[in-house]
Design a protein around this motif. Structure first.
Motif: not given
Ligand code: SF4
Ligand SMILES: Cc1ncc(C[n+]2csc(CCOP(=O)(O)OP(=O)(O)O)c2C)c(N)n1
Ligand SMILES: [Mg+2]
Lengths: 287, 567
Positions: A17, A20, A51, A121, A200-201
């Motif tokens: 995202c 991030c 992620q 995160n 983690c936004v």
């Molecule tokens: S960690 Fe959170 S902000 Fe980053 S990519 Fe994953 S979901 Fe999106």
């Protein structure tokens, strides 16, 4: 710094995202690798699923993107099979401490010469916002509807308690200092663990960029990372989270103990079956 | 007598295994064919265990039999334990307290020997077993120089007193044995065969471990679990001689992921486990399917479900191994019938896994791994290993789509290319893709159909035993081999043949010809659901009859023979 040797050769559809913390981690890891002059073909990036675990796909190197939670196990074997490779694990807090908790514990004890960068995160990003082992007490999610009631997992305290080789924490909100610590971790001989605080936004509205700036402080210059008791004390402090290298304990690695490399330094792929020796073994069984 | 069956029965910790080792070793050096197998409880002390030793003057008989010619009860519960196998012909040699006469159908065949008293005269209870070893040696006419040098090799490290006492105990046993022969209480008339002296003796675990060494194994990660641990232990003992990395994993999940990581980096790796451990490995199995890393699994079966019977035997996991792991991908499964097959199939498994970049299984069981075989040789002259590894260049793509489905396998650090493997669906470079229209079906075809086709071309053919003009065909796989083979040889039927499968998946198409020739096909399996029968039905659309045993014990020659006579 020109980190282009690590740039992907073509356009890549990055799955993160906007905003991030993972982007900044990728950036400083590339910088650290460049400054340490590690060649992409001599590096293996191992990861699990999440992620954070996608990171190896976004820089040009060898990639072992395995199973959720299992990156450390695979990475340890890659290093053992070919100690000439630099091996780095990048995975999330869920991958590293939840699904992969047992491997985390036992590889601290085993001490392979690999680096473990945990993108922490404090949430499960990829599965859309459930609590992770490091989620703060009271953190509300679609599953933890009354808020988390577990004590948050403290990876640093655990690692220090197990007498790990290298234990550090950084906040990616401060790229410059994080870069220095990650560089140290990669060049350190032994299992070097860095907990990287990462916003983690999308799914963590509590531990934001701002929160990670305001709720941390650096271990002071005079801090002695060889003092385990002090390290444990700092790791378990309540309140603001200390950052920096908590503990350093250089000792022989898993690979150092392996008899296979005592006289022959060749990685395993260069070796052949020893049939004459097997013939001797067979003959010894005729007795 | 062409063959003598001797059973030792007592508690765990009484040293039955020592007697077994000493006796089989010395009898072999004297020129007898020997085979031994044990059934034991899952405990370290106490309980009741028994070991069967078969001594013959023709080719060694490596099957379980019910018949007992001579029985040494070493504990008071021994005779009750073996009640159903004792016949009026069984000669029972033991001390007063261990002979419960209600289990002896023929009192004339009881020979009482004061083992403990004799042992105490020599120096203590620990010599009891050696006295019985001495009896053995006398009965089979083992020369004193053989026994002396064997005992010296075995006990000299324990000091001279212990060694001399052992020799004395053995001599006392021999005197008793000779007296038995003189009194005509028993008579053994086997021919010695000089060529046997040079045979090697090994158990199934060792055969599998040595097969992996022959293939160039250099990495094993495993978590202990009976009956698979013997392989890990043996390789650990030999690790330094053969350059093997040994890793006792924190759990089976770690073990399989390490095995896959090691192959990725260019090692030849294996894991050894049993059903419960394999259950934890199934996600890893599936990982090797999508990564297209080779992987070798040794699964030593024991009866389940759950913990089941940890030290007993069964063939209950074929369907599990065949279907384990989510998603669809190719695999191959071998099931050795004896030590020799275990050795060669294991060696083959590594090369096959490497060639087609697939998981390959050696599916053994407790009966096979814990049986001690003697065989003339393990001939290394035709052992060939090929490493299917390529040096990479800048344009290297790990999952390059090729005609036959096999992409050249590069490894990190060898060449200037980069090796990306990914458990997500991926493109040719190994990066995540969600191209469901084009790439996804191509990758599935590659991993599944194309590789299955290649695996079938390399099919290891089954062995046909018995007449070629059969009308009834027995089908077996794995360790049932020796019992069915021996039973068939003993039977009077001329219309029955036996087809032993050593590769149980995938099967080649032309193998169906064997089945088509028969009026009746019967699978013989150590499980309750005819698991290989199901494979046959699936592959050949034939539904075989079944002869099944699932109490945790191997088939005995007698029960298979009885079945054959009745078909
Ligand atoms: S960690 Fe959170 S902000 Fe980053 S990519 Fe994953 S979901 Fe999106
Ligand atoms: C065996 C298994 N269980 C569950 C999942 C689903 N899953 C994928 S990522 C993930 C958690 C991710 O959290 P974290 O490791 O913290 O990574 P992040 O996405 O936050 O970077 C889960 C539960 C999986 N892929 N495999
Ligand atoms: Mg996370």
């Amino acid at each position: 710094m020109d980190t282009s040797i690590y740039d992907m050769p073509h356009e890549t559809d990055v799955a993160w995202c906007p905003g991030c913390g993972n982007f900044s981690i990728l950036k400083i890891v590339k910088q650290a690798l460049t400054e340490l002059d590690i060649k992409p073909e001599k590096l293996v990036m191992a990861s699990g699923i999440g992620q954070a675990a996608k990171t190896p796909h976004y820089l040009k190197t060898n990639v072992f993107n395995g199973l959720h939670g299992r990156a450390v196990a695979a990475a340890m074997a890659v290093k053992a099979a070919n100690p000439e490779l630099t091996v780095i694990v990048e995975s999330g807090d869920g991958c590293s401490f939840g699904e992969g908790g047992n491997h985390f514990i036992h590889n601290i004890l085993r001490n392979p010469n690999i680096t473990h960068l945990a993108h922490d995160n404090m949430v499960y990003g990829l599965t859309k916002g459930q609590a992770s082992p490091t989620s703060q007490f009271g953190f509300i999610t679609p599953v933890q509807v009354q808020g988390v009631t577990n004590e948050p997992f403290n990876p640093l305290a655990l690692a220090i308690a197990l007498d790990a080789a290298f234990v550090a924490r950084v906040s990616i909100a401060d790229q410059e200092k994080s870069f220095e610590v990650i560089k140290q971790a990669i060049s350190f001989k032994g299992y070097s663990f860095v907990d990287i605080l990462q916003p983690c936004v999308s799914f963590n509205k509590i531990n934001t960029w701002k929160w990670f700036r305001e709720n941390v402080y650096y271990l002071e210059e005079s801090y002695d990372p060889k003092n385990r008791t002090e390290a444990f004390k700092r790791a378990t402090e309540k309140g603001k989270l200390p950052l920096g290298v908590f503990y350093k304990n250089e000792k022989p690695t898993f690979e150092d103990y392996l008899p296979v490399y005592k006289t022959n330094k060749d990685p395993l792929f260069k070796r052949e079956a020893n049939l004459p020796q097997l013939q001797k073994l067979i003959d010894s069984m005729r007795q | 007598m062409k063959e003598v069956s001797i059973v030792l029965c007592g508690e765990a910790g009484q040293g039955i295994a020592t007697v077994e080792q000493l006796v089989t070793g010395m009898l072999k050096l004297s020129g007898y064919h020997v085979y031994s197998t044990s059934e034991f409880m899952s405990r370290i002390r106490g309980g009741t265990n028994s070991t069967l030793i078969r001594i013959s003057d023709e080719k060694s008989k490596s099957a379980f039999i019910d018949r007992i010619d001579i029985l040494f009860p070493l504990s008071s519960k021994a005779l009750k334990h073996l009640e159903h196998r004792i016949s009026p012909e069984t000669i029972i040699i033991g001390e007063e307290g261990n002979i419960a006469e209600e289990y002896c159908p023929n009192r004339a065949n009881i020979i009482k020997v004061d083992f403990t008293k004799i042992a105490n005269e020599i120096g203590g209870k620990i010599y009891t077993n050696i006295v019985s070893v001495g009896i053995f040696l006398a009965l089979f006419g083992v020369e004193e120089n053989i026994s002396k040098s064997y005992l010296t090799k075995r006990f000299s490290s324990k000091g001279d007193t212990i060694l001399q006492n052992n020799i004395k105990a053995c001599q006392r046993g021999s005197e008793i044995g000779n007296q038995m022969l003189e009194d005509g209480k028993l008579k053994i008339d086997l021919q010695k065969d000089d060529s046997v002296k040079n045979y090697l003796t090994l158990n199934g675990s060792q055969a599998i471990a040595m097969g992996s060494i022959a293939a160039g194994l250099n990495f094993i990660s495993s978590y202990p679990m009976s009956p698979s641990t013997g392989v890990l232990v043996f390789l650990s003992q030999k690790a330094e001689d053969f350059g093997i990395i040994i890793d006792q994993a924190e759990d089976e999940i770690a073990a399989v992921n390490k095995g896959i990581g090691a192959w990725y980096a260019g090692a030849r790796a294996m894991i050894t486990t049993s059903g419960g451990g394999f259950a934890l490995m199934t996600e890893g199995l599936s990982l090797s399917g999508i990564l297209e890393t080779p992987m070798v699994f040794h699964i030593a079966q024991r009866p389940g479900p759950g913990t089941g019977l940890p030290t007993r035997t069964g063939q209950e996991d074929l369907q599990f191994v065949l279907n384990g792991g989510h998603g669809e991908f190719a695999r191959a499964i071998f099931a050795p019938g004896n030590a020799e097959e275990a050795f060669f199939l294991t060696q083959h498994a590594f090369n096959l896994a490497d060639k087609y970049q697939v998981p390959v299984f050696i599916l053994s069981d407790q009966f096979l791994v814990d049986s001690h075989y003697s065989l003339p040789d393990l001939d290394l002259t035709n052992i060939k290993n090929t490493k299917y590894i390529e040096k990479t260049d800048e344009n290297y793509k790990r999952y390059l789509l090729t005609e036959n489905g096999i992409s050249p396998r590069g490894i990190p650090g060898y060449g200037s290319g980069l090796v990306n493997v990914d458990s997500d669906e991926h493109d040719e470079e190994g990066h995540i893709t969600e191209d469901v229209h084009d790439l996804r079906p191509k990758m599935v075809d590659k991993r599944l159909y194309k590789k299955l086709k290649l695996l079938k071309e390399d099919f290891v053919k089954p062995e046909l035993i018995g007449p070629t003009d059969y009308s009834i065909l027995l089908i077996g796989w794995g360790s049932t081999y020796s019992a069915v083979k021996e039973a068939l040889e003993l039977s009077t039927r001329k219309d029955v043949a036996f087809l032993h499968f050593k590769q149980v998946y995938p099967l080649s198409e032309d193998t169906i010809d064997y089945l088509k020739k028969a009026k009746k096909v019967v699978v013989v399996e150590n499980n309750a659901t005819a698991q290989f029968g199901k494979v046959i039905t699936l592959e050949y659309n034939i539904k075989p009859d079944q002869f099944l045993k699932y109490n945790g014990m191997p088939f005995s020659v007698e029960e298979v023979k009885e079945f054959i006579e009745k078909i």
